[in-house]
Design a protein around this motif. Structure first.
Motif, mmCIF file in Angstrom:
data_model
loop_
_atom_site.group_PDB
_atom_site.id
_atom_site.type_symbol
_atom_site.label_atom_id
_atom_site.label_comp_id
_atom_site.label_asym_id
_atom_site.label_seq_id
_atom_site.Cartn_x
_atom_site.Cartn_y
_atom_site.Cartn_z
ATOM 1 N N GLU A 203 16.636 -35.959 -30.277
ATOM 2 C CA GLU A 203 16.318 -34.622 -29.846
ATOM 3 C C GLU A 203 17.526 -33.698 -29.863
ATOM 4 O OE1 GLU A 203 16.323 -37.447 -27.344
ATOM 5 O OE2 GLU A 203 14.695 -37.985 -28.674
ATOM 6 N N TRP A 204 18.587 -34.045 -30.580
ATOM 7 C CA TRP A 204 19.742 -33.180 -30.767
ATOM 8 C C TRP A 204 20.354 -32.733 -29.428
ATOM 9 C CZ3 TRP A 204 14.961 -31.232 -32.996
ATOM 10 C CH2 TRP A 204 14.666 -31.851 -34.212
ATOM 11 N N LEU A 205 20.734 -33.718 -28.616
ATOM 12 C CA LEU A 205 21.397 -33.420 -27.347
ATOM 13 C C LEU A 205 22.899 -33.267 -27.591
ATOM 14 C CD1 LEU A 205 19.643 -35.762 -24.747
ATOM 15 C CD2 LEU A 205 18.999 -33.470 -25.494
ATOM 16 N N ARG A 206 23.416 -32.074 -27.412
ATOM 17 C CA ARG A 206 24.825 -31.800 -27.654
ATOM 18 C C ARG A 206 25.704 -32.450 -26.574
ATOM 19 N NH1 ARG A 206 25.042 -25.297 -28.443
ATOM 20 N NH2 ARG A 206 22.933 -24.910 -29.227
ATOM 21 N N ALA A 207 26.952 -32.688 -26.939
ATOM 22 C CA ALA A 207 27.943 -33.017 -25.928
ATOM 23 C C ALA A 207 28.141 -31.787 -25.040
ATOM 24 C CB ALA A 207 29.267 -33.413 -26.576
ATOM 25 N N VAL A 208 28.468 -32.012 -23.780
ATOM 26 C CA VAL A 208 28.633 -30.901 -22.847
ATOM 27 C C VAL A 208 29.632 -29.882 -23.385
ATOM 28 C CG1 VAL A 208 29.494 -30.271 -20.552
ATOM 29 C CG2 VAL A 208 27.924 -32.205 -20.810
ATOM 30 N N GLU A 209 30.711 -30.342 -23.999
ATOM 31 C CA GLU A 209 31.724 -29.422 -24.500
ATOM 32 C C GLU A 209 31.235 -28.574 -25.669
ATOM 33 O OE1 GLU A 209 34.910 -31.906 -26.702
ATOM 34 O OE2 GLU A 209 33.632 -33.338 -25.648
ATOM 35 N N GLY A 249 9.666 -27.759 -25.292
ATOM 36 C CA GLY A 249 10.299 -28.553 -24.254
ATOM 37 C C GLY A 249 11.041 -29.751 -24.807
ATOM 38 N N PHE A 250 10.333 -30.627 -25.500
ATOM 39 C CA PHE A 250 10.898 -31.879 -25.996
ATOM 40 C C PHE A 250 12.058 -31.641 -26.949
ATOM 41 C CE2 PHE A 250 10.934 -35.343 -29.150
ATOM 42 C CZ PHE A 250 11.117 -36.432 -28.313
ATOM 43 N N ASP A 251 11.902 -30.721 -27.867
ATOM 44 C CA ASP A 251 12.922 -30.503 -28.895
ATOM 45 C C ASP A 251 13.940 -29.425 -28.528
ATOM 46 O OD1 ASP A 251 12.044 -32.363 -30.953
ATOM 47 O OD2 ASP A 251 10.297 -31.066 -31.170
ATOM 48 N N ASP A 257 12.079 -29.811 -16.680
ATOM 49 C CA ASP A 257 12.577 -30.238 -15.372
ATOM 50 C C ASP A 257 13.662 -31.277 -15.620
ATOM 51 O OD1 ASP A 257 13.065 -31.379 -12.901
ATOM 52 O OD2 ASP A 257 10.986 -31.221 -12.240
ATOM 53 N N TYR A 258 14.903 -30.902 -15.407
ATOM 54 C CA TYR A 258 16.014 -31.789 -15.736
ATOM 55 C C TYR A 258 16.136 -32.961 -14.771
ATOM 56 C CZ TYR A 258 17.259 -28.287 -19.121
ATOM 57 O OH TYR A 258 17.224 -27.430 -20.198
ATOM 58 N N ASP A 259 15.383 -32.916 -13.671
ATOM 59 C CA ASP A 259 15.417 -34.022 -12.718
ATOM 60 C C ASP A 259 14.350 -35.073 -13.006
ATOM 61 O OD1 ASP A 259 17.557 -33.053 -11.105
ATOM 62 O OD2 ASP A 259 16.174 -31.557 -10.282
ATOM 63 N N SER A 260 13.245 -34.671 -13.637
ATOM 64 C CA SER A 260 12.139 -35.616 -13.836
ATOM 65 C C SER A 260 11.874 -35.978 -15.295
ATOM 66 C CB SER A 260 10.849 -35.043 -13.225
ATOM 67 O OG SER A 260 10.477 -33.831 -13.871
ATOM 68 N N ASP A 261 12.293 -35.147 -16.229
ATOM 69 C CA ASP A 261 12.021 -35.414 -17.644
ATOM 70 C C ASP A 261 12.849 -36.616 -18.099
ATOM 71 O OD1 ASP A 261 11.953 -35.301 -20.537
ATOM 72 O OD2 ASP A 261 11.194 -33.260 -20.323
ATOM 73 N N TRP A 262 12.198 -37.597 -18.736
ATOM 74 C CA TRP A 262 12.861 -38.847 -19.126
ATOM 75 C C TRP A 262 14.002 -38.621 -20.120
ATOM 76 C CZ3 TRP A 262 13.248 -40.482 -24.161
ATOM 77 C CH2 TRP A 262 12.391 -39.884 -25.092
ATOM 78 N N ILE A 263 13.913 -37.561 -20.898
ATOM 79 C CA ILE A 263 14.959 -37.292 -21.885
ATOM 80 C C ILE A 263 16.314 -37.106 -21.200
ATOM 81 C CG2 ILE A 263 15.760 -35.674 -23.657
ATOM 82 C CD1 ILE A 263 12.854 -35.077 -24.289
ATOM 83 N N ASP A 308 21.224 -26.366 -32.104
ATOM 84 C CA ASP A 308 21.309 -27.706 -31.511
ATOM 85 C C ASP A 308 21.758 -28.737 -32.538
ATOM 86 O OD1 ASP A 308 20.666 -27.055 -28.928
ATOM 87 O OD2 ASP A 308 18.556 -27.629 -29.057
ATOM 88 N N TYR A 309 21.193 -28.665 -33.723
ATOM 89 C CA TYR A 309 21.507 -29.648 -34.774
ATOM 90 C C TYR A 309 22.986 -29.576 -35.160
ATOM 91 C CZ TYR A 309 21.121 -32.148 -39.255
ATOM 92 O OH TYR A 309 21.296 -33.031 -40.285
ATOM 93 N N PHE A 310 23.462 -28.385 -35.465
ATOM 94 C CA PHE A 310 24.850 -28.232 -35.895
ATOM 95 C C PHE A 310 25.822 -28.545 -34.757
ATOM 96 C CE2 PHE A 310 22.898 -26.356 -39.496
ATOM 97 C CZ PHE A 310 23.832 -26.306 -40.523
#
Length: 513
Positions: A203-209, A249-251, A257-263, A308-310
């Motif tokens: 799902e293209w989760l970036r590093a925090v930085e 939401g997913f992508d 909901d950042y507390d309950s979503d499994w991603i 997100d991808y780049f």
């Protein structure tokens, strides 16, 4: 001439004298080390050296500049697990048995790393594996992500079948584990290190930085973005469009909901807070205020997907730089083959899509570059058509190891030295996974430098033909115009030759119907 009594005395003393002889001089290893960095879903269209001026890939580009860049490298089955199986075996999916991601890879078959081990190499696989089995004895050392793995604070499965959790971002962790293995390996042996990256997989989760990177860029919309799929049944049938399939939401992380979503369940307190601030307080608020619909919504989704991808690829490139620097700092660069490639191509909005699978250019073509100082002239460009089944025999040959006849790929090591080699004039492809997850119909076909002939089969059976010179975006299926022509007859003959050469029994049956 020694008298018999002195010869007898010398004979008795030889074992004693030999124990005082100086130790044998250590022979320096001359075989090359090999580091193969395999990313996931990273298309060449997102890499600077391939012409993308927006991509921040200086370290990936460095490998090509200091070695060889391949402009026509293709995969035999554009999907994650089967591509890795082709790499390991040098064989097509129908031969190695791993035709789709829902299968289980037979680890007991020929795997090229075992041949390297038999010749004295120490071998390792670190990172994403994704073959529904464990590497077992295929590598001396391995630690792998289970299934797809997680971007944040991921689990790794070790050789003792323990599951270990590491804190941090997956791309950084894979680099640290790789450097640790190189430091602690048997220094007297050459090594093969396979680095399996998770990036740039959905799902293209970036590093925090990297949150916020590329936000100041408006990515150009591809010319085929609003493709209407005229005269192309399979293209119209797919379920991989940005407008319909891609989820807010997913992508795109909108209103989640950042507390309950499994991603986001793997994120720690600080990571979650950063994601909530960026995607929740900033991005979701912006989206809700815009109240977008129709084309405006689709194009907004495209821009968010691109960013997100780049941005996910930023960490990939950054860590490749760390590996290259590590080799320089430890005196390993000169005798180490460094390879960067992806398991296949990917759609960045072409035809309105994301994902891969089709024989069409964006998913068929994969980035590939290789550096080996002293053998490969910096700035070399290879135009011949190559396949991912060619990886295994090439690495074996470069390591001085004989290539088994059962391998279906072909070593291209001679091309790296600018040798004149009789090379294939077309490539063969076969995709199977249907209907889930993206409803891409199964198909096989061949690609020449000018044409592409494709046979779709299953629920519906039909042909497609494209002139790649006149129609590089593959928008115009001209098969019916040329169905009875000498051109199609020749292409079908070439297709049949490939099907027989690679022993694809299923394709043989379909062609003969």
């Amino acid at each position: 001439m020694l008298k018999p009594i002195f010869r007898k005395l010398l004979f008795l003393l030889l074992p004693v004298l030999s124990s005082f002889s100086p130790p044998a001089k250590k022979v320096k290893n001359t075989k090359p080390n090999i580091i193969f960095i395999l990313s996931d879903d990273h298309t060449n269209k997102a890499i600077g050296i391939y012409g993308n001026k927006l991509a921040k890939t200086p370290h990936i580009d460095r490998i090509a500049k200091e070695g060889a860049l391949f402009n026509n490298f293709f995969v035999t089955n554009s999907i994650c697990g089967p591509s890795r199986a082709a790499l390991l075996t040098g064989k097509y999916s129908h031969v190695n048995g791993f035709i789709s991601n829902d299968k289980k890879f037979n680890i007991d078959q020929f795997i090229f790393s075992r041949s390297l081990e038999d010749s004295g190499y120490q071998t390792a696989w670190i990172g994403k594996w994704h073959l529904e089995t464990l590497p077992q004895d295929a590598f001396n050392y391995w630690t792998i992500l289970p299934n797809q793995g997680h971007y944040f604070n991921p689990n790794f499965i070790t050789q003792s079948n323990d599951t270990v959790t590491y804190k941090g971002y997956v791309t950084d962790i894979i680099t640290d584990l790789s450097k640790d293995w190189i430091r602690n390996r048997d220094q007297d042996k050459p090594f093969l290190l396979m680095i399996g990256e998770k990036a740039t997989h959905r799902e293209w989760l970036r590093a925090v930085e990297d949150l916020g990177s590329y936000d100041d860029i408006d990515f150009p919309i591809p010319p085929s973005f609003y493709d209407n799929y005229h005269n192309r049944i399979a293209a119209a049938h797919q379920d991989m469009s940005i407008s319909e399939t891609m989820q807010l939401g997913f992508d795109l992380k909108v209103n989640v909901d950042y507390d309950s979503d499994w991603i986001y369940s793997r994120l720690d307190k600080e990571q979650r807070a950063a994601y909530r601030t960026y995607y929740g307080d900033y991005l979701s608020k912006e989206f809700n205020e815009k109240n977008l619909k129709g084309k405006a919504l689709t194009e907004w989704k495209f821009q968010r997907y691109m960013r997100d991808y780049f941005a996910t690829a930023n960490a990939l490139d950054r860590n490749i730089g760390k590996i290259l620097d590590f080799l320089d700092e430890n005196g390993l660069a000169e005798n180490t083959i460094v390879i960067y490639g992806s398991d296949q191509g990917f759609y960045l909005g072409e035809h309105g899509w994301f994902d891969k699978r089709f024989i069409y250019e964006e998913s068929l073509r994969t980035p590939f570059m290789i550096r080996y100082p002293g053998l490969i002239k910096p700035g070399t460009v290879i135009e011949q058509s190559l396949l991912n089944i060619d990886w295994a025999p090439t690495l074996l040959e470069m390591a001085g190891v004989s290539v088994p006849q059962e391998i279906q790929g072909k070593s291209f090591s001679g091309l790296l030295q600018n040798k004149m080699i009789n090379w294939r004039d077309h490539v063969y492809y076969h995709y199977y996974e249907y209907p889930q997850p993206h409803r891409v119909m199964p198909h096989f076909g061949i690609r020449t430098s000018k044409y592409k002939l494709v046979r779709f089969y299953g629920d519906q059976n039909f042909w497609e033909l494209y002139n790649l010179e006149q129609d590089p975006q593959e928008l115009n299926n001209i098969y019916k115009q040329f169905e009875n022509s000498k051109l199609v007859k020749k292409l079908k003959e070439d297709l049949k030759v490939s099907v027989l050469e690679y022993k694809d029994d299923l394709a043989t049956q379909i062609i003969q119907k």
